[in-house]
Write a protein that holds these residues in place. Structure first.
Motif, short mmCIF file in Angstrom:
data_model
loop_
_atom_site.label_atom_id
_atom_site.label_comp_id
_atom_site.label_asym_id
_atom_site.label_seq_id
_atom_site.Cartn_x
_atom_site.Cartn_y
_atom_site.Cartn_z
N GLY A 27 0.82 -1.22 0.00
CA GLY A 27 0.00 0.00 0.00
C GLY A 27 0.85 1.26 0.00
O GLY A 27 0.65 2.18 -0.81
N LEU A 28 1.84 1.29 0.88
CA LEU A 28 2.71 2.46 0.97
C LEU A 28 3.60 2.59 -0.27
O LEU A 28 3.93 3.71 -0.70
CB LEU A 28 3.57 2.37 2.24
CG LEU A 28 4.35 3.62 2.62
CD1 LEU A 28 3.41 4.75 3.03
CD2 LEU A 28 5.33 3.33 3.75
N VAL A 29 3.96 1.45 -0.83
CA VAL A 29 4.78 1.47 -2.06
C VAL A 29 4.02 2.20 -3.17
O VAL A 29 4.58 3.06 -3.87
CB VAL A 29 5.16 0.04 -2.49
CG1 VAL A 29 5.81 0.06 -3.88
CG2 VAL A 29 6.08 -0.61 -1.47
N TYR A 30 2.73 1.87 -3.32
CA TYR A 30 1.95 2.54 -4.38
C TYR A 30 1.88 4.05 -4.12
O TYR A 30 1.99 4.84 -5.06
CB TYR A 30 0.53 1.94 -4.46
CG TYR A 30 0.52 0.54 -5.05
CD1 TYR A 30 0.89 0.32 -6.38
CD2 TYR A 30 0.16 -0.56 -4.28
CE1 TYR A 30 0.89 -0.97 -6.91
CE2 TYR A 30 0.15 -1.84 -4.81
CZ TYR A 30 0.51 -2.05 -6.12
OH TYR A 30 0.52 -3.31 -6.65
N GLN A 31 1.73 4.42 -2.86
CA GLN A 31 1.74 5.87 -2.53
C GLN A 31 3.06 6.51 -2.96
O GLN A 31 3.09 7.60 -3.52
CB GLN A 31 1.62 6.05 -1.02
CG GLN A 31 0.23 6.12 -0.46
CD GLN A 31 0.30 6.48 1.03
OE1 GLN A 31 0.90 7.49 1.43
NE2 GLN A 31 -0.30 5.65 1.85
N GLY A 32 4.16 5.82 -2.65
CA GLY A 32 5.49 6.36 -2.97
C GLY A 32 5.69 6.49 -4.47
O GLY A 32 6.26 7.47 -4.96
N ILE A 33 5.23 5.50 -5.22
CA ILE A 33 5.36 5.53 -6.68
C ILE A 33 4.60 6.73 -7.24
O ILE A 33 5.10 7.49 -8.08
CB ILE A 33 4.85 4.21 -7.29
CG1 ILE A 33 5.78 3.06 -6.88
CG2 ILE A 33 4.75 4.31 -8.81
CD1 ILE A 33 5.24 1.67 -7.19
N GLU A 34 3.40 6.90 -6.75
CA GLU A 34 2.55 8.02 -7.19
C GLU A 34 3.24 9.35 -6.91
O GLU A 34 3.31 10.23 -7.78
CB GLU A 34 1.22 7.93 -6.42
CG GLU A 34 0.14 8.88 -6.88
CD GLU A 34 -0.26 8.67 -8.33
OE1 GLU A 34 -0.14 7.52 -8.81
OE2 GLU A 34 -0.64 9.65 -9.00
N LEU A 35 3.78 9.46 -5.71
CA LEU A 35 4.47 10.69 -5.31
C LEU A 35 5.69 10.95 -6.21
O LEU A 35 5.91 12.08 -6.66
CB LEU A 35 4.91 10.56 -3.84
CG LEU A 35 5.58 11.76 -3.17
CD1 LEU A 35 4.67 12.98 -3.19
CD2 LEU A 35 5.95 11.41 -1.72
N CYS A 36 6.45 9.93 -6.50
CA CYS A 36 7.62 10.09 -7.38
C CYS A 36 7.21 10.58 -8.75
O CYS A 36 7.86 11.45 -9.34
CB CYS A 36 8.36 8.75 -7.53
SG CYS A 36 9.32 8.30 -6.09
N LYS A 37 6.13 10.02 -9.28
CA LYS A 37 5.70 10.41 -10.63
C LYS A 37 5.18 11.84 -10.63
O LYS A 37 5.51 12.62 -11.51
CB LYS A 37 4.66 9.42 -11.14
CG LYS A 37 5.27 8.05 -11.47
CD LYS A 37 4.26 7.05 -12.03
CE LYS A 37 5.01 5.77 -12.49
NZ LYS A 37 4.09 4.69 -12.91
N GLN A 38 4.38 12.17 -9.61
CA GLN A 38 3.85 13.54 -9.52
C GLN A 38 4.97 14.58 -9.41
O GLN A 38 4.91 15.65 -9.98
CB GLN A 38 3.00 13.69 -8.24
CG GLN A 38 1.56 13.33 -8.40
CD GLN A 38 0.86 13.26 -7.04
OE1 GLN A 38 1.42 13.64 -6.01
NE2 GLN A 38 -0.36 12.75 -7.05
N GLU A 39 5.97 14.25 -8.64
CA GLU A 39 6.99 15.24 -8.28
C GLU A 39 8.25 15.13 -9.13
O GLU A 39 9.25 15.77 -8.85
CB GLU A 39 7.37 15.07 -6.80
CG GLU A 39 6.22 15.29 -5.83
CD GLU A 39 5.96 16.79 -5.59
OE1 GLU A 39 6.87 17.59 -5.89
OE2 GLU A 39 4.87 17.12 -5.11
N ASN A 40 8.20 14.27 -10.15
CA ASN A 40 9.38 14.06 -11.00
C ASN A 40 10.65 13.73 -10.21
O ASN A 40 11.73 14.25 -10.48
CB ASN A 40 9.64 15.30 -11.88
CG ASN A 40 8.54 15.47 -12.90
OD1 ASN A 40 8.18 14.52 -13.59
ND2 ASN A 40 7.98 16.66 -12.97
N VAL A 41 10.49 12.89 -9.25
CA VAL A 41 11.62 12.44 -8.45
C VAL A 41 12.57 11.61 -9.32
O VAL A 41 12.13 10.81 -10.14
CB VAL A 41 11.11 11.61 -7.24
CG1 VAL A 41 12.22 10.76 -6.64
CG2 VAL A 41 10.49 12.52 -6.19
#
Lengths: 393, 393
Positions: free
Chosen positions: A76-90
């Motif tokens: 669950g947290l992994v999906y959150q992290g992936i989403e955040l990376c994509k949104q923020e261009n990490v």
């Protein structure tokens, strides 16, 4: 010895205050927008997170944060992290924590560069070099070895499958190992980490590959170091030197330099993963219960190997007329050692239940696409796994 | 344990027939125009050079060749290689051979990217990552560890200074380790290689840094493996498995994973370098004469460390009333081991002369900018070095 390849290009900065250089290392390894991923409160309370952030800011490196990685990290947290990376261009993932934060960060780094479901990698797809964002770690517990390994283990909440991924892209580009950061760990966590390190060594030790003296001696050396240093940190959590010796051994135990060219086992890890997935116990504590039970079930398949471990590592006298006695004595010494550092020994100690054995054994050998057997040294079927669980009652 | 950094990003392909993949690895690591650097006839006669060239051609990789690297490689050939690289726009240096060809190739790779004299690096300048062309190796003898190290040793013909350079740019990007390639080595060369590996371990073992159990145990493990495997290859040169164990240990012995965080010694290497520079003896054979002499001269500075080595590695009983006896017994076991694998023990065995002692000791501690002392575990001055040479008579 079997043919192999070995490639461990992680840069290690080891010692006091090394976390103050985090920003410089991120810059050196090309990160410009970082996701800092961490677990719970201790990283925040201790001030470590602030020091890491200050170090990034000093290099003008932008970052976003995601906390909340827990032991036995979940998808669950992994999906959150992936989403955040994509949104923020990490473009760089930095784990600050132990194996859980690191493994979760690895999953995020893989998923952030992948159009499909990151779980694909955990159900068998290899992660190649460019299939994950670069990841790095600031380590806070000597245990998982994930700071120098290409491996990651995640639990899928739907079905509670705890599964591993492995691949070059998951090996950290750098890892910062400051033994002083581990001095505040509770004794139980320290001991569970020590057990995890020993388990990584033993999973490689039990093999049917012949004539592997080079790696046997490396594994035995690492085990001897752990056996010598562990009581010191249990007696005195602030023993920096002992912490340092354990920390370097913990990395070496799992970067696979001592596992190359030989078949390995890993059944105990698979058997344990069901326990920590089911009861959320600490992985290392689960291994303390599983490994001796596994040993007592399989040792007859390799009495001389068990006797070698007993004499070379546990200091047992070899009984040349009855090597089996020596083999068994080694297992008992291991049990006694685990007890001496405060580790659990039974199902009850872990809060595990006899009535779940059938379900766990089924999931262990068949779940998530497995083929019905586990283990390299001895192939185990479901009924074997049931019997091994029963030995922990 | 002292703070340290560790970075060993060499890709290893280990096992039978791995040299057939050379071209693919050169491609993977970005080489387009290769200098193949090798030594004498055996690489040609055995067909290895042809196999490597065919592998490059199969990947459409252009190459030029330079043979002639000899034991104790000289600067003359290095200058030739540098010139060739510049003329031919070489962007990748591939060594096919042992430590001599590899060290020579490293010097060429550094010089080819440097406007000044390559010797600058050997008189003290650090080689940074981008200060050398990428280098790679196809190893033919387990000995120098240069296949996984950032080090290189070259002899300057003017003055016969044998000096080392070290730096990230000198660590091979890949190394191919096929133990079968070492089966044709003469027994003397095999044994000299084994001695060199043991010396690399012992140079790291003798330290004043306290509480370095993790690396102590690694070093001891590597030594135990060598002691177990060496007699097998001396008895049977075609024992692939023993060759394989020695080859992996040889790399691990010198990639510095077991030398991190601790002061090291290296006086014996310095003392030996004068012998091989002066008499062109094989480095490992020279070390067989030097190391026990050094030990017998310095052991009183660390009786318990010598006793630890004697008991843990040589299987001596610890004499708790008289540890010095145990320390000395360990040195004698080492001497006996070296003799058992056919290594020399005296100046005469090496063709060295008493009348050169003064000159060699002078050059050893003062030559080429040195400050008057050598050694980390025990600081040695010129008179000490003279006394150590005299113990070899």
């Amino acid at each position: 010895m079997e043919n192999f390849t070995f490639y461990a290009p992680t840069y290690f900065a080891f010692g006091r205050d090394q976390e103050l250089e985090t920003g410089q290392y991120v810059k050196r390894f090309g990160g410009t927008k970082v996701l800092i991923h961490y677990g719970g409160g201790s990283v925040v309370k201790s001030g470590l997170l602030d020091r890491v952030k200050a170090s990034l800011s000093a290099q003008d490196i932008a970052f976003v944060e995601l906390g909340g990685a827990q032991p036995n990290p979940r998808d669950g947290l992994v999906y959150q992290g992936i989403e955040l990376c994509k949104q923020e261009n990490v473009d760089f993932v930095l784990a600050v924590g132990g194996g859980s934060a690191i493994d979760s960060a690895k999953a995020i780094a893989a998923g952030a560069k992948y159009d499909g479901d990151f779980w694909d990698f955990y159900s068998g797809k290899v992660v190649e070099k460019d299939m994950a964002l670069p990841i790095a770690t600031v380590l806070t517990i000597a245990a998982a070895g994930s700071e120098g390994s290409p491996d990651s283990v995640i639990t899928k909440e739907d079905g509670m499958y705890k599964r591993g991924a492995s691949g070059e892209g998951l090996r950290p580009v750098f890892s910062i190992l400051n033994p002083a950061l581990t001095e505040t760990l509770p004794a139980y966590h320290t001991a569970a980490g020590i057990t995890d390190i020993m388990a990584h060594l033993l999973e490689r030790y039990f093999t049917n590959t012949k004539q592997v003296e080079a790696t046997d001696r490396m594994i035995e050396g690492h085990l001897l170091a752990i056996i010598n240093e562990a009581p010191k940190v249990i007696a005195n959590p602030n023993d920096y030197e002992a912490r340092a010796n354990i920390m370097w051994t913990g990395m070496m135990a799992h970067n696979n330099s001592c596992g190359v060219g030989r078949q390995q086992d890993w059944a105990s890890h698979d058997i344990e993963h069901e326990l920590s997935a089911e009861y959320d116990c600490i992985h290392g504590a689960g291994l303390a219960v599983v490994f001796p039970a596994w040993m007592s079930y399989v040792y007859k398949n390799g009495i001389m190997r068990f006797a070698q471990l007993a004499t070379r590592v546990w200091g047992c006298q070899m009984d040349f007329e009855n090597p089996e006695r020596t083999a068994l004595e080694g297992i008992e010494r291991f049990r006694a050692f685990l007890k001496s550092i405060g580790m659990p020994a039974t199902f009850a100690d872990l809060g595990a239940r006899e009535e779940d054995i059938e379900k766990m054994a089924e999931r262990c050998v068949y779940g998530n696409g497995r083929s019905g057997t586990i283990g390299g040294f001895v192939k185990l079927e479901k009924e074997d796994v049931v019997q091994i669980y029963r030995r922990m009652l």
